[in-house]
Scaffold this motif. Structure first.
Motif, PDB file in Angstrom:
ATOM      1  N   LEU A   1       2.229  -9.071   2.865  1.00  0.00           N
ATOM      2  CA  LEU A   1       3.167  -8.726   1.801  1.00  0.00           C
ATOM      3  C   LEU A   1       4.561  -8.572   2.390  1.00  0.00           C
ATOM      4  CD1 LEU A   1       1.003  -6.060  -0.075  1.00  0.00           C
ATOM      5  CD2 LEU A   1       1.122  -8.513  -0.472  1.00  0.00           C
ATOM      6  N   VAL A   2       5.565  -9.122   1.702  1.00  0.00           N
ATOM      7  CA  VAL A   2       6.935  -9.162   2.224  1.00  0.00           C
ATOM      8  C   VAL A   2       7.883  -8.490   1.234  1.00  0.00           C
ATOM      9  CG1 VAL A   2       8.792 -10.653   3.066  1.00  0.00           C
ATOM     10  CG2 VAL A   2       6.388 -11.346   3.378  1.00  0.00           C
ATOM     11  N   TRP A   3       8.703  -7.579   1.733  1.00  0.00           N
ATOM     12  CA  TRP A   3       9.780  -6.969   0.955  1.00  0.00           C
ATOM     13  C   TRP A   3      11.113  -7.225   1.662  1.00  0.00           C
ATOM     14  CZ3 TRP A   3       5.075  -4.548   1.401  1.00  0.00           C
ATOM     15  CH2 TRP A   3       4.440  -4.169   0.207  1.00  0.00           C
ATOM     16  N   GLY A   4      12.120  -7.634   0.935  1.00  0.00           N
ATOM     17  CA  GLY A   4      13.441  -7.815   1.514  1.00  0.00           C
ATOM     18  C   GLY A   4      14.407  -6.715   1.140  1.00  0.00           C
ATOM     19  N   TRP A   5      14.060  -5.922   0.116  1.00  0.00           N
ATOM     20  CA  TRP A   5      14.948  -4.894  -0.404  1.00  0.00           C
ATOM     21  C   TRP A   5      14.117  -3.723  -0.910  1.00  0.00           C
ATOM     22  CZ3 TRP A   5      15.700  -2.294  -4.959  1.00  0.00           C
ATOM     23  CH2 TRP A   5      16.925  -1.627  -5.126  1.00  0.00           C
ATOM     24  N   PRO A   6      14.529  -2.460  -0.787  1.00  0.00           N
ATOM     25  CA  PRO A   6      15.820  -2.006  -0.243  1.00  0.00           C
ATOM     26  C   PRO A   6      15.847  -2.018   1.286  1.00  0.00           C
ATOM     27  CG  PRO A   6      14.524  -0.132  -0.937  1.00  0.00           C
ATOM     28  CD  PRO A   6      13.747  -1.345  -1.358  1.00  0.00           C
ATOM     29  N   ARG A   7      14.655  -2.018   1.900  1.00  0.00           N
ATOM     30  CA  ARG A   7      14.589  -2.127   3.349  1.00  0.00           C
ATOM     31  C   ARG A   7      13.543  -3.181   3.690  1.00  0.00           C
ATOM     32  NH1 ARG A   7      12.090   2.169   7.745  1.00  0.00           N
ATOM     33  NH2 ARG A   7      12.648   0.977   9.612  1.00  0.00           N
ATOM     34  N   PRO A   8      13.878  -4.132   4.562  1.00  0.00           N
ATOM     35  CA  PRO A   8      12.903  -5.165   4.915  1.00  0.00           C
ATOM     36  C   PRO A   8      11.597  -4.538   5.421  1.00  0.00           C
ATOM     37  CG  PRO A   8      15.061  -5.699   5.806  1.00  0.00           C
ATOM     38  CD  PRO A   8      15.147  -4.300   5.289  1.00  0.00           C
ATOM     39  N   ALA A   9      10.481  -5.017   4.899  1.00  0.00           N
ATOM     40  CA  ALA A   9       9.188  -4.439   5.268  1.00  0.00           C
ATOM     41  C   ALA A   9       8.097  -5.501   5.189  1.00  0.00           C
ATOM     42  CB  ALA A   9       8.843  -3.258   4.357  1.00  0.00           C
ATOM     43  N   ILE A  10       7.083  -5.317   6.036  1.00  0.00           N
ATOM     44  CA  ILE A  10       5.924  -6.199   6.070  1.00  0.00           C
ATOM     45  C   ILE A  10       4.670  -5.331   6.028  1.00  0.00           C
ATOM     46  CG2 ILE A  10       4.633  -7.940   7.375  1.00  0.00           C
ATOM     47  CD1 ILE A  10       7.270  -8.983   6.418  1.00  0.00           C
ATOM     48  N   ARG A  11       3.705  -5.735   5.212  1.00  0.00           N
ATOM     49  CA  ARG A  11       2.403  -5.070   5.181  1.00  0.00           C
ATOM     50  C   ARG A  11       1.311  -6.124   5.354  1.00  0.00           C
ATOM     51  NH1 ARG A  11       5.427  -1.646   5.790  1.00  0.00           N
ATOM     52  NH2 ARG A  11       5.752   0.303   4.604  1.00  0.00           N
ATOM     53  N   ILE A  12       0.459  -5.921   6.352  1.00  0.00           N
ATOM     54  CA  ILE A  12      -0.702  -6.781   6.544  1.00  0.00           C
ATOM     55  C   ILE A  12      -1.915  -6.075   5.957  1.00  0.00           C
ATOM     56  CG2 ILE A  12      -2.254  -7.844   8.226  1.00  0.00           C
ATOM     57  CD1 ILE A  12       0.074  -8.115  10.129  1.00  0.00           C
ATOM     58  N   LEU A  13      -2.648  -6.761   5.103  1.00  0.00           N
ATOM     59  CA  LEU A  13      -3.890  -6.220   4.542  1.00  0.00           C
ATOM     60  C   LEU A  13      -5.055  -7.067   5.039  1.00  0.00           C
ATOM     61  CD1 LEU A  13      -2.937  -5.552   0.803  1.00  0.00           C
ATOM     62  CD2 LEU A  13      -2.793  -3.992   2.740  1.00  0.00           C
ATOM     63  N   GLU A  14      -5.963  -6.435   5.755  1.00  0.00           N
ATOM     64  CA  GLU A  14      -7.194  -7.098   6.195  1.00  0.00           C
ATOM     65  C   GLU A  14      -8.313  -6.626   5.275  1.00  0.00           C
ATOM     66  OE1 GLU A  14      -9.939  -9.413   8.211  1.00  0.00           O
ATOM     67  OE2 GLU A  14      -7.743  -9.445   8.339  1.00  0.00           O
ATOM     68  N   LEU A  15      -8.920  -7.561   4.551  1.00  0.00           N
ATOM     69  CA  LEU A  15      -9.919  -7.217   3.539  1.00  0.00           C
ATOM     70  C   LEU A  15     -11.319  -7.288   4.131  1.00  0.00           C
ATOM     71  CD1 LEU A  15      -9.944  -6.575   0.451  1.00  0.00           C
ATOM     72  CD2 LEU A  15     -10.524  -8.977   0.101  1.00  0.00           C
ATOM     73  N   LYS A  16     -12.109  -6.236   3.909  1.00  0.00           N
ATOM     74  CA  LYS A  16     -13.505  -6.196   4.338  1.00  0.00           C
ATOM     75  C   LYS A  16     -14.367  -5.806   3.141  1.00  0.00           C
ATOM     76  CE  LYS A  16     -12.547  -7.042   8.679  1.00  0.00           C
ATOM     77  NZ  LYS A  16     -12.890  -8.365   9.263  1.00  0.00           N
ATOM     78  N   THR A  17     -15.406  -6.584   2.872  1.00  0.00           N
ATOM     79  CA  THR A  17     -16.332  -6.254   1.795  1.00  0.00           C
ATOM     80  C   THR A  17     -17.609  -5.681   2.396  1.00  0.00           C
ATOM     81  OG1 THR A  17     -17.231  -8.510   1.788  1.00  0.00           O
ATOM     82  CG2 THR A  17     -15.409  -8.035   0.292  1.00  0.00           C
ATOM     83  N   THR A  18     -18.077  -4.582   1.837  1.00  0.00           N
ATOM     84  CA  THR A  18     -19.226  -3.879   2.380  1.00  0.00           C
ATOM     85  C   THR A  18     -20.150  -3.436   1.255  1.00  0.00           C
ATOM     86  OG1 THR A  18     -18.074  -1.748   2.280  1.00  0.00           O
ATOM     87  CG2 THR A  18     -17.888  -3.007   4.332  1.00  0.00           C
TER      88      THR A  18
END
Length: 416
Positions: A134-151
Motif C-alpha cells: 500500500l502506497v501513500w504520498g500525502w500527507p506523509r509518504p508511507a508504505i505498508r506491506i501486508l503479508e496474508l496468511k490463511t489458517t
C-alpha cells in the motif's frame, strides 16, 4: 455407474482442476522456483533447513491431472481425496488473497498486488513476492506491506517463519528502494512493469512522487492472518538490517546446500531439520524420510507439553459436556413445571432468547440378531448369509490416536 461412483467422479474432476490451477498459478506468478530462493523458502529455512532445501530440489513430485485420472480408474479414491484436501487448503490462500485485493481496491487504496523484487546477494539469486504493498504520498509518504496468511485457527503468536519472511521483504524493499529491481505482473502473468525503482513504479501506476531515499518515508509491515470467520493483524514490523542479514544468510545456506546435494557432495539426510514440535510439520511435503519421524525416543519437552495439553483439552471437553447436559436438563425441568400448571406454553421468552421443549419420536433401529433369525427361518442359512453379505456396508477405515502416560514418566513426576 453407481451414485457413489458418480460423486467420486465429480470429486476427481475437482481435484484435477485444482492441480491444473495450481500449476498455472505458480507458472504465471512465480515462474521456475528452482532458479531462485524465495521469501517463503527463507521463512521455511528459518525453521527447517531440510524442508527448504528439499523444496528447492523439487524432491516432492506433486500429483498431475493424469495421476488423478489413473487413480480413479484404479479405484484409489483415498489418494484422490488426499490430493483434493491438500489443494483446497493451498488454493484457499490464493482465493482469499484475490478477494482481499478487491476489498482493498474497494477501499480506494493505492495497491500493488504481488510486487516482485529480484536481486542477487553473494551470487545467490533472491526473489520476493509481496502480497500487498500500500502506497501513500500525502500527507506523509508511507508504505505498508501486508503479508496474508490463511489458517484454520488464528494463532496466538506468529510462527518464526512468517516473521522472517516479512522481515526479508521489508529489508529488500528498503535496501533496493532506488535500484531497478522491481516488477509486477497481472493475474494472467503479463508484465505490468519491470526493471523500475520503487519510486518509478509508484509514479507510473499511481502518479505519486515518492522520495528517492527510503529513509525519508514511513515503512511498516504487517502479517494479516485470516480464517473463515476471524482475522488478526500482527505488527507493526519495521526494516531491520540484522534481520535482513539473517535472511540473506539463510538464502545462501539453502542455495549452497541444494547445489552440494545435486553434485553429490552431501546428502539430504545430513541437512539440519526442525527437531522441536511444529504444527506445520503435519503439512510438510518432505516429512517422509525425515529423521525427525524415524526416532523412537523424543527428548524435546515440547512434545510432552503438547500431549499434556491434549489431555487437558479432553478433560475440559468432558467437563463441558457434563455441564451442558446438566444445564439442559435443568431448563427442560423448568419448562415441564411451567407446562404442568396449565396448557403447554409453547415458546418461553427471555430478554435475549426463546426456548421450548418438544417431544420427538424415538429412533428406529433394526434388531440385527432378530433379523438374522427371521431370515434363516424363511430362507435357510445359506441364502440368509448371502443376503446379509450383499446388504452389509463397511465403513471407511479411520485413524485413531492412542495416547497413554508412561509408567516411568509418572514415577519421575511423583518423585521430582
Amino acid at each position: 455407474m453407481e451414485e457413489n461412483n458418480k460423486g467420486l467422479a465429480m470429486l476427481a474432476q475437482v481435484a484435477r482442476g485444482l492441480v491444473a490451477h495450481d500449476a498455472q498459478q505458480t507458472s504465471t506468478q512465480l515462474g521456475d522456483r528452482t532458479t531462485y530462493v524465495g521469501m517463503s523458502d527463507i521463512g521455511k529455512g528459518a525453521e527447517c533447513l531440510r524442508a527448504a532445501v528439499a523444496g528447492k530440489l523439487s524432491l516432492h513430485q506433486k500429483p498431475t491431472m493424469q495421476d488423478i485420472a489413473e487413480w480413479f480408474r484404479a479405484g484409489e479414491y483415498d489418494r484422490i481425496r488426499s490430493s483434493l484436501r491438500r489443494n483446497l487448503i493451498l488454493q484457499r490462500g490464493h482465493w482469499m488473497e484475490n478477494g482481499f485485493a478487491k476489498v482493498l481496491n474497494a477501499n480506494g487504496a493505492n495497491l500493488l498486488h504481488q510486487l516482485e523484487i529480484t536481486v542477487e546477494h553473494d551470487g545467490v539469486p533472491i526473489r520476493a513476492h509481496l502480497d500487498f504493498t500500500l502506497v501513500w504520498g500525502w500527507p506523509r509518504p508511507a508504505i505498508r506491506i501486508l503479508e496474508l496468511k490463511t489458517t484454520e485457527r488464528i494463532p496466538d503468536t506468529l510462527y518464526a517463519g512468517y516473521e522472517t519472511q516479512l522481515y526479508g521483504q521489508l529489508g529488500l524493499l528498503k535496501t533496493y528502494w532506488a535500484k531497478p529491481v522491481f516488477a509486477m505482473r497481472d493475474a494472467d502473468g503479463s508484465i505490468v512493469f519491470e526493471h523500475l525503482t520503487f519510486p518509478q513504479a509508484a509514479k507510473l501506476v499511481f502518479g505519486i512522487s515518492l522520495p528517492r531515499e527510503a529513509d525519508k518515508l514511513d515503512m511498516e509491515g504487517w502479517v494479516l492472518c485470516l480464517s473463515m470467520s476471524d482475522a488478526r493483524a500482527f505488527g507493526p514490523y519495521r526494516p531491520d538490517t540484522a534481520m535482513l542479514g539473517m535472511c540473506q544468510r539463510i538464502a545462501g545456506e539453502i542455495w549452497t546446500t541444494a547445489h552440494q546435494i545435486q553434485t553429490g557432495e552431501t546428502a539430504l539426510s545430513g541437512v539440519p531439520y526442525c527437531t522441536g514440535f511444529h504444527p506445520l510439520c503435519d503439512w510438510c511435503d518432505h516429512a517422509e524420510g525425515c529423521p525427525k519421524f524415524t526416532a523412537q525416543e523424543l527428548d524435546d519437552p515440547a512434545y510432552d507439553q503438547s500431549l499434556e495439553d491434549l489431555a487437558d483439552l479432553k478433560a475440559s471437553k468432558a467437563y463441558l459436556e457434563e455441564a451442558i447436559s446438566t444445564e439442559e436438563e435443568r431448563i427442560r425441568s423448568f419448562y415441564a413445571a411451567t407446562a404442568s400448571v396449565g396448557d403447554s406454553p409453547g415458546w418461553l421468552q427471555t430478554a435475549g432468547f426463546r426456548f421450548k421443549v418438544v417431544e420427538q419420536a424415538g429412533r428406529k433401529s433394526i434388531d440385527s440378531a432378530k433379523l438374522d433369525a427371521e431370515l434363516r427361518n424363511e430362507l435357510g442359512d445359506e441364502e440368509a448369509e448371502s443376503l446379509l453379505a450383499r446388504i452389509t456396508k463397511t465403513g471407511k477405515p479411520s485413524h485413531r490416536l492412542y495416547v497413554s502416560p508412561r509408567i516411568s514418566h509418572q514415577s519421575q513426576g511423583m518423585t521430582s
